[in-house]
Design an enzyme around this catalytic site. Sequence first.
Site, PDB file in Angstrom:
ATOM      1  N   GLU A  53      -8.519  -0.555  11.179  1.00  0.00           N
ATOM      2  CA  GLU A  53      -8.043   0.707  10.607  1.00  0.00           C
ATOM      3  C   GLU A  53      -7.594   0.566   9.152  1.00  0.00           C
ATOM      4  O   GLU A  53      -7.700   1.507   8.359  1.00  0.00           O
ATOM      5  CB  GLU A  53      -6.915   1.306  11.445  1.00  0.00           C
ATOM      6  CG  GLU A  53      -7.355   1.823  12.813  1.00  0.00           C
ATOM      7  CD  GLU A  53      -7.396   0.747  13.885  1.00  0.00           C
ATOM      8  OE1 GLU A  53      -7.263  -0.448  13.544  1.00  0.00           O
ATOM      9  OE2 GLU A  53      -7.564   1.099  15.073  1.00  0.00           O
ATOM     10  N   PHE A 115       2.473   4.203  26.724  1.00  0.00           N
ATOM     11  CA  PHE A 115       1.438   3.266  26.303  1.00  0.00           C
ATOM     12  C   PHE A 115       0.905   3.663  24.920  1.00  0.00           C
ATOM     13  O   PHE A 115       0.552   4.817  24.684  1.00  0.00           O
ATOM     14  CB  PHE A 115       0.298   3.254  27.324  1.00  0.00           C
ATOM     15  CG  PHE A 115      -0.830   2.347  26.896  1.00  0.00           C
ATOM     16  CD1 PHE A 115      -0.627   0.982  26.734  1.00  0.00           C
ATOM     17  CD2 PHE A 115      -2.083   2.862  26.626  1.00  0.00           C
ATOM     18  CE1 PHE A 115      -1.651   0.152  26.324  1.00  0.00           C
ATOM     19  CE2 PHE A 115      -3.117   2.039  26.215  1.00  0.00           C
ATOM     20  CZ  PHE A 115      -2.904   0.680  26.060  1.00  0.00           C
ATOM     21  N   GLN A 116       0.846   2.709  24.036  1.00  0.00           N
ATOM     22  CA  GLN A 116       0.368   2.911  22.658  1.00  0.00           C
ATOM     23  C   GLN A 116       1.116   4.013  21.927  1.00  0.00           C
ATOM     24  O   GLN A 116       0.553   4.730  21.110  1.00  0.00           O
ATOM     25  CB  GLN A 116      -1.149   3.157  22.637  1.00  0.00           C
ATOM     26  CG  GLN A 116      -1.890   1.908  23.073  1.00  0.00           C
ATOM     27  CD  GLN A 116      -3.334   1.886  22.663  1.00  0.00           C
ATOM     28  OE1 GLN A 116      -3.993   2.916  22.617  1.00  0.00           O
ATOM     29  NE2 GLN A 116      -3.832   0.691  22.354  1.00  0.00           N
ATOM     30  N   LYS A 165      -2.052  14.076  22.180  1.00  0.00           N
ATOM     31  CA  LYS A 165      -3.317  14.261  22.884  1.00  0.00           C
ATOM     32  C   LYS A 165      -3.391  15.608  23.600  1.00  0.00           C
ATOM     33  O   LYS A 165      -4.444  16.240  23.661  1.00  0.00           O
ATOM     34  CB  LYS A 165      -3.532  13.117  23.881  1.00  0.00           C
ATOM     35  CG  LYS A 165      -4.960  13.042  24.378  1.00  0.00           C
ATOM     36  CD  LYS A 165      -5.221  11.764  25.157  1.00  0.00           C
ATOM     37  CE  LYS A 165      -6.668  11.713  25.611  1.00  0.00           C
ATOM     38  NZ  LYS A 165      -6.954  10.505  26.399  1.00  0.00           N
ATOM     39  N   MET A 484      -3.599 -16.616  -8.676  1.00  0.00           N
ATOM     40  CA  MET A 484      -2.436 -15.942  -9.245  1.00  0.00           C
ATOM     41  C   MET A 484      -1.137 -16.603  -8.779  1.00  0.00           C
ATOM     42  O   MET A 484      -0.197 -16.777  -9.539  1.00  0.00           O
ATOM     43  CB  MET A 484      -2.476 -14.462  -8.842  1.00  0.00           C
ATOM     44  CG  MET A 484      -1.422 -13.599  -9.470  1.00  0.00           C
ATOM     45  SD  MET A 484      -1.502 -13.565 -11.256  1.00  0.00           S
ATOM     46  CE  MET A 484      -2.686 -12.286 -11.566  1.00  0.00           C
TER      47      MET A 484
HETATM   48  C1  LIG Z   1      -1.600  -8.731 -10.066  1.00  0.00           C
HETATM   49  C2  LIG Z   1      -1.332  -7.442 -10.788  1.00  0.00           C
HETATM   50  C3  LIG Z   1      -1.108  -7.447 -12.155  1.00  0.00           C
HETATM   51  C4  LIG Z   1      -0.918  -6.259 -12.855  1.00  0.00           C
HETATM   52  N1  LIG Z   1      -0.827  -6.294 -14.214  1.00  0.00           N
HETATM   53  C5  LIG Z   1      -0.841  -5.136 -14.902  1.00  0.00           C
HETATM   54  C6  LIG Z   1      -0.934  -5.133 -16.331  1.00  0.00           C
HETATM   55  O1  LIG Z   1      -0.997  -6.168 -16.976  1.00  0.00           O
HETATM   56  N2  LIG Z   1      -0.981  -3.941 -16.958  1.00  0.00           N
HETATM   57  C7  LIG Z   1      -0.945  -2.756 -16.265  1.00  0.00           C
HETATM   58  O2  LIG Z   1      -1.022  -1.700 -16.892  1.00  0.00           O
HETATM   59  N3  LIG Z   1      -0.834  -2.742 -14.935  1.00  0.00           N
HETATM   60  C8  LIG Z   1      -0.798  -3.897 -14.244  1.00  0.00           C
HETATM   61  N4  LIG Z   1      -0.743  -3.843 -12.876  1.00  0.00           N
HETATM   62  C9  LIG Z   1      -0.659  -2.531 -12.213  1.00  0.00           C
HETATM   63  C10 LIG Z   1       0.771  -2.026 -12.141  1.00  0.00           C
HETATM   64  O3  LIG Z   1       1.438  -2.624 -11.072  1.00  0.00           O
HETATM   65  C11 LIG Z   1       0.784  -0.491 -11.968  1.00  0.00           C
HETATM   66  O4  LIG Z   1       0.032  -0.139 -10.838  1.00  0.00           O
HETATM   67  C12 LIG Z   1       0.206   0.251 -13.130  1.00  0.00           C
HETATM   68  O5  LIG Z   1       0.697  -0.252 -14.357  1.00  0.00           O
HETATM   69  C13 LIG Z   1       0.560   1.730 -13.036  1.00  0.00           C
HETATM   70  O6  LIG Z   1      -0.330   2.468 -13.782  1.00  0.00           O
HETATM   71  P1  LIG Z   1       0.035   3.868 -14.399  1.00  0.00           P
HETATM   72  O7  LIG Z   1       1.269   3.780 -15.210  1.00  0.00           O
HETATM   73  O8  LIG Z   1      -1.185   4.361 -15.020  1.00  0.00           O
HETATM   74  O9  LIG Z   1       0.484   4.789 -13.163  1.00  0.00           O
HETATM   75  P2  LIG Z   1      -0.204   5.276 -11.837  1.00  0.00           P
HETATM   76  O10 LIG Z   1       0.295   4.442 -10.723  1.00  0.00           O
HETATM   77  O11 LIG Z   1      -1.658   5.474 -11.973  1.00  0.00           O
HETATM   78  O12 LIG Z   1       0.543   6.667 -11.707  1.00  0.00           O
HETATM   79  C14 LIG Z   1       0.065   7.807 -12.307  1.00  0.00           C
HETATM   80  C15 LIG Z   1       1.173   8.573 -13.007  1.00  0.00           C
HETATM   81  O13 LIG Z   1       0.596   9.776 -13.472  1.00  0.00           O
HETATM   82  C16 LIG Z   1       1.207  10.896 -12.871  1.00  0.00           C
HETATM   83  N5  LIG Z   1       0.178  11.881 -12.543  1.00  0.00           N
HETATM   84  C17 LIG Z   1      -0.634  11.938 -11.474  1.00  0.00           C
HETATM   85  N6  LIG Z   1      -1.445  13.002 -11.544  1.00  0.00           N
HETATM   86  C18 LIG Z   1      -1.136  13.638 -12.684  1.00  0.00           C
HETATM   87  C19 LIG Z   1      -1.625  14.810 -13.326  1.00  0.00           C
HETATM   88  N7  LIG Z   1      -2.613  15.554 -12.797  1.00  0.00           N
HETATM   89  N8  LIG Z   1      -1.073  15.165 -14.506  1.00  0.00           N
HETATM   90  C20 LIG Z   1      -0.064  14.449 -15.051  1.00  0.00           C
HETATM   91  N9  LIG Z   1       0.430  13.324 -14.498  1.00  0.00           N
HETATM   92  C21 LIG Z   1      -0.100  12.933 -13.328  1.00  0.00           C
HETATM   93  C22 LIG Z   1       1.925  10.380 -11.657  1.00  0.00           C
HETATM   94  O14 LIG Z   1       3.028  11.210 -11.366  1.00  0.00           O
HETATM   95  C23 LIG Z   1       2.316   8.970 -12.092  1.00  0.00           C
HETATM   96  O15 LIG Z   1       3.520   8.979 -12.802  1.00  0.00           O
HETATM   97  C24 LIG Z   1      -0.899  -5.033 -12.157  1.00  0.00           C
HETATM   98  C25 LIG Z   1      -1.071  -5.029 -10.774  1.00  0.00           C
HETATM   99  C26 LIG Z   1      -1.318  -6.202 -10.091  1.00  0.00           C
HETATM  100  C27 LIG Z   1      -1.543  -6.139  -8.620  1.00  0.00           C
HETATM  101  C1  LIG Z   2      -1.579  -8.701   1.273  1.00  0.00           C
HETATM  102  C2  LIG Z   2      -1.080  -9.570   0.175  1.00  0.00           C
HETATM  103  N1  LIG Z   2      -0.475 -10.731   0.462  1.00  0.00           N
HETATM  104  C3  LIG Z   2      -0.018 -11.533  -0.533  1.00  0.00           C
HETATM  105  C4  LIG Z   2      -0.152 -11.177  -1.840  1.00  0.00           C
HETATM  106  C5  LIG Z   2       0.374 -12.060  -2.960  1.00  0.00           C
HETATM  107  N2  LIG Z   2      -0.741 -12.520  -3.791  1.00  0.00           N
HETATM  108  C6  LIG Z   2      -1.051 -11.944  -4.972  1.00  0.00           C
HETATM  109  S1  LIG Z   2      -2.397 -12.609  -5.687  1.00  0.00           S
HETATM  110  C7  LIG Z   2      -2.587 -13.716  -4.449  1.00  0.00           C
HETATM  111  C8  LIG Z   2      -3.694 -14.720  -4.465  1.00  0.00           C
HETATM  112  C9  LIG Z   2      -5.042 -14.108  -4.487  1.00  0.00           C
HETATM  113  O1  LIG Z   2      -5.986 -15.115  -4.365  1.00  0.00           O
HETATM  114  P1  LIG Z   2      -7.513 -14.845  -4.611  1.00  0.00           P
HETATM  115  O2  LIG Z   2      -7.946 -13.657  -3.857  1.00  0.00           O
HETATM  116  O3  LIG Z   2      -8.278 -16.087  -4.363  1.00  0.00           O
HETATM  117  O4  LIG Z   2      -7.550 -14.434  -6.136  1.00  0.00           O
HETATM  118  P2  LIG Z   2      -7.371 -15.349  -7.460  1.00  0.00           P
HETATM  119  O5  LIG Z   2      -5.986 -15.127  -7.948  1.00  0.00           O
HETATM  120  O6  LIG Z   2      -7.611 -16.767  -7.079  1.00  0.00           O
HETATM  121  O7  LIG Z   2      -8.386 -14.833  -8.388  1.00  0.00           O
HETATM  122  C10 LIG Z   2      -1.576 -13.567  -3.492  1.00  0.00           C
HETATM  123  C11 LIG Z   2      -1.424 -14.407  -2.285  1.00  0.00           C
HETATM  124  C12 LIG Z   2      -0.761  -9.924  -2.096  1.00  0.00           C
HETATM  125  N3  LIG Z   2      -0.892  -9.452  -3.320  1.00  0.00           N
HETATM  126  N4  LIG Z   2      -1.241  -9.162  -1.071  1.00  0.00           N
END
Ligand SMILES: Cc1cc2nc3c(=O)[nH]c(=O)nc-3n(C[C@H](O)[C@H](O)[C@H](O)COP(=O)(O)OP(=O)(O)OC[C@H]3O[C@@H](n4cnc5c(N)ncnc54)[C@H](O)[C@@H]3O)c2cc1C
Ligand SMILES: Cc1ncc(C[n+]2csc(CCOP(=O)(O)OP(=O)(O)O)c2C)c(N)n1
Lengths: 587, 167
Positions: A53, A115-116, A165, A484
């Site tokens: 799911e 159940f469930q 259900k 990472m």
């Molecule tokens: C490993 C990892 C590393 C990351 N590193 C970075 C990084 O280096 N740089 C980076 O930028 N992010 C990074 N992120 C992502 C970060 O965590 C956030 O998800 C991201 O920065 C949020 O993007 P955003 O500000 O565009 O907001 P979003 O999460 O896209 O939110 C959208 C915003 O717009 C608003 N909105 C929605 N619809 C409308 C509309 N119609 N009109 C006006 N407003 C609206 C919402 O209310 C909200 O405030 C990383 C994520 C991971 C997993």
């Molecule tokens: C469900 C979940 N568990 C743990 C993490 C923490 N986490 C972030 S990046 C990462 C490693 C990802 O490894 P891989 O997919 O091999 O990507 P790489 O960084 O090596 O490119 C982990 C464990 C996560 N983001 N999501």
Amino acid sequence: MSAEPICGADIVIKALVDQGVDVVFGYPGGAVLPIYDSLFKQNSLRHILVRQEGGAVHAAEGYARSTGRVGVVLVTSGPGATNAVTGLTDALMDSVPVVCLTGQVPTHLIGNDAFQEADTTGITRPCTKHNYLVKDVNELARILHEAFYVAKSGRPGPVVVDLPKDVLFALGSYAGPEQGTHKTYRPQLEADPARVAEAAALIATAKRPLFYGGGGIVNSGPEACARFTELVRLVDAPCTLTLMGLGAFPASDPHFLGMVGMHGLYESNMAMHDCDLMIAVGSRFDDRVTGRLNAFSPGSKKIHIDIDPSSLNKNVRVDVPLLGDCGTVLAALIAALKEPLRRPDGAARQSWWRQVDAWRGRDCLRYDRSRSDLIKPQYAIERLYALTRDRDPFITTEVGQHQMWAAQFFKFERPYHWMTSGGLGTMGYGLPAAMGVQVGHPDALVIDIAGEASILMNIQEMSTIAQYRLPVKAFILNNQYMGMVRQWQELLHGGRYSESYTAALPDFVKLAEAFGAKGMRVERPAELDDAIRAMIDAPGAVVLDVAVDEMENCFPMIPSGAAHNEMLLGPRDEAARPVSEEGMVLV
Amino acid sequence: MSDTERHTIAVLVDNEPGILARVVGLFSGRGYNIESLTVAEVDRINNLSRITVVTSGTRMIIEQIKAQLSRLVPVHKVHDLTDEGPYVEREMALIKVVGKGEARDECLRLADVFRARVVDSTTESFVFEMTGSAEKLNAFITLMEPLGLAEVSRTGAVAIARGAGSF
Ligand SMILES: Cc1cc2nc3c(=O)[nH]c(=O)nc-3n(C[C@H](O)[C@H](O)[C@H](O)COP(=O)(O)OP(=O)(O)OC[C@H]3O[C@@H](n4cnc5c(N)ncnc54)[C@H](O)[C@@H]3O)c2cc1C
Ligand SMILES: Cc1ncc(C[n+]2csc(CCOP(=O)(O)OP(=O)(O)O)c2C)c(N)n1
Ligand SMILES: [Mg+2]
């Protein structure tokens, strides 16, 4: 109203069809059998049978984000619903419109540990935009239409409708979507004109303006992206985007600086630090973007367009908050700037661009290209981009270093082509999301840029991909590490690689073949281009396992607790500047 | 923190299952304070309930609380009574005091001063009903402590704006 009463399950199908739904991602079980029976008897709705799911919700997210429509999920009670929770949380964090129908035990058994049985509305209350438990079949149609309205209006998000259900068997009357809004929920689309004028005045007089666009522009739609592009060009200011915003502005436009934030580009982060006016559009000042808050863009005034009042002034105080829809507010802002037409201060703008170009000159994405025996992960993405760009591909990612390299090295000209888990950072997102994208765009090239660890989290969906002959391509940057995690262990924990190496990885070629897909592996740069070509030319699903440099780290990086101008540009910076104590506790 | 403010916020919501859990979950999930929270249906025909919540935080947190409340789908209106002008805030308490002899007389004298009503009495106990501001209730309860205070039940604050305007 339809004249004849029909059963709840038929009402569900009718409501979905009337909402224009053409595909549902789901998995059956006892509590939703009546809906599956109604599905069996009709031809307008397609059902994609996932293998878990969680995969269904990510697939619906991929479908939604690549089409601009609502993604629909159908799961059974109890474990079906709890398996969906990660996906729902992911959709909430990234503002993805999803309607998730969950089965429930019959109303008279609710609360009896039947159940469930799971308290689905209780469990999903904090991870949905809204949820409903339907207790009366005559309320069912109205609630379903309302669910779609809530999911897609304002800031989009996931909505759960929990369906006991007995309600699915009961006979009731159906009403169409005509009244399908909500009594009072009406997000504000137009910003206060006085505030718009204030913003225009600030823009007209700014010397060092910067656009900081985010996922909200993509949420608002392609038209909003076009207006954003128009405004950036009109103001002639540099533009940076968040991870979620990539594609909202054409990457090839010279105004574009690249991604901002923790792994954003040097020029983006420096411009953010030094600008005198920041124009945030549909971006939410996430901690991955701001770095240390008390050092965040200290000298700038800030304008912020957002549709969610709780995004305004949440992390960062702004001078001109504009509550409204990006597309609508941008149009008003453009009109205000054109009438009377205000030209930027030429000399000041020139010197700002000179500064920006100097930062660009640092070439922060530079990496070692000298090795002919070893594939650098950055090189792999560069080649993937070069060889697929003319095919207008849809890219999804998993979570980790590969995700960041994809964001840095792949270029997006248009919205809806980049699907990634930003807010929650859910490993296992990319493969099912790619599946959902492919369902929405049957003839398109859809590629999951994956890490070998992440893809294993939802690898079972290869079986779904096989069943529906979806030609999804999985491009695995295989470094054998949770790269990472390893990178953070180097930065914060003395390079003690506790449990971040995966010792018994599967043979991805055989794994692909076991699922009826084509499997390939490359280990040398010289073989890469041919392998990529073979991958995109193959008519069906492909897993391309790319063995990359195991020890490569992702730069630039703003370490936790640091400011934009304290970026690490490479391994040498990393060694020279240990993370602060306050930074250690941050994630 | 020195810049912490106390605010009384009135929230008009659809009276539907789970609404209280939604509001309380928002406060606990995001780490906001609840000093008191009361809820009851106030409009039968339109099926509306009114929640009065007393909370505290910095200005930025208070603004965030209001924004978070107003984005909940079943929430109709959010009013910050503290910000919006003069308002009346009242709380009711039932206070049980157990004792004999002189302390009983002293209890009654103080109750009279504070306009607390006796709603139940036995030869060795009183139950007082008292309405007023939280401070007034606190003051009375503190005075009862040495006189045999046994049990307190309080409603939490309800509040409404002064004047002819309504929302
Ligand atoms: C490993 C990892 C590393 C990351 N590193 C970075 C990084 O280096 N740089 C980076 O930028 N992010 C990074 N992120 C992502 C970060 O965590 C956030 O998800 C991201 O920065 C949020 O993007 P955003 O500000 O565009 O907001 P979003 O999460 O896209 O939110 C959208 C915003 O717009 C608003 N909105 C929605 N619809 C409308 C509309 N119609 N009109 C006006 N407003 C609206 C919402 O209310 C909200 O405030 C990383 C994520 C991971 C997993
Ligand atoms: C469900 C979940 N568990 C743990 C993490 C923490 N986490 C972030 S990046 C990462 C490693 C990802 O490894 P891989 O997919 O091999 O990507 P790489 O960084 O090596 O490119 C982990 C464990 C996560 N983001 N999501
Ligand atoms: Mg890896």
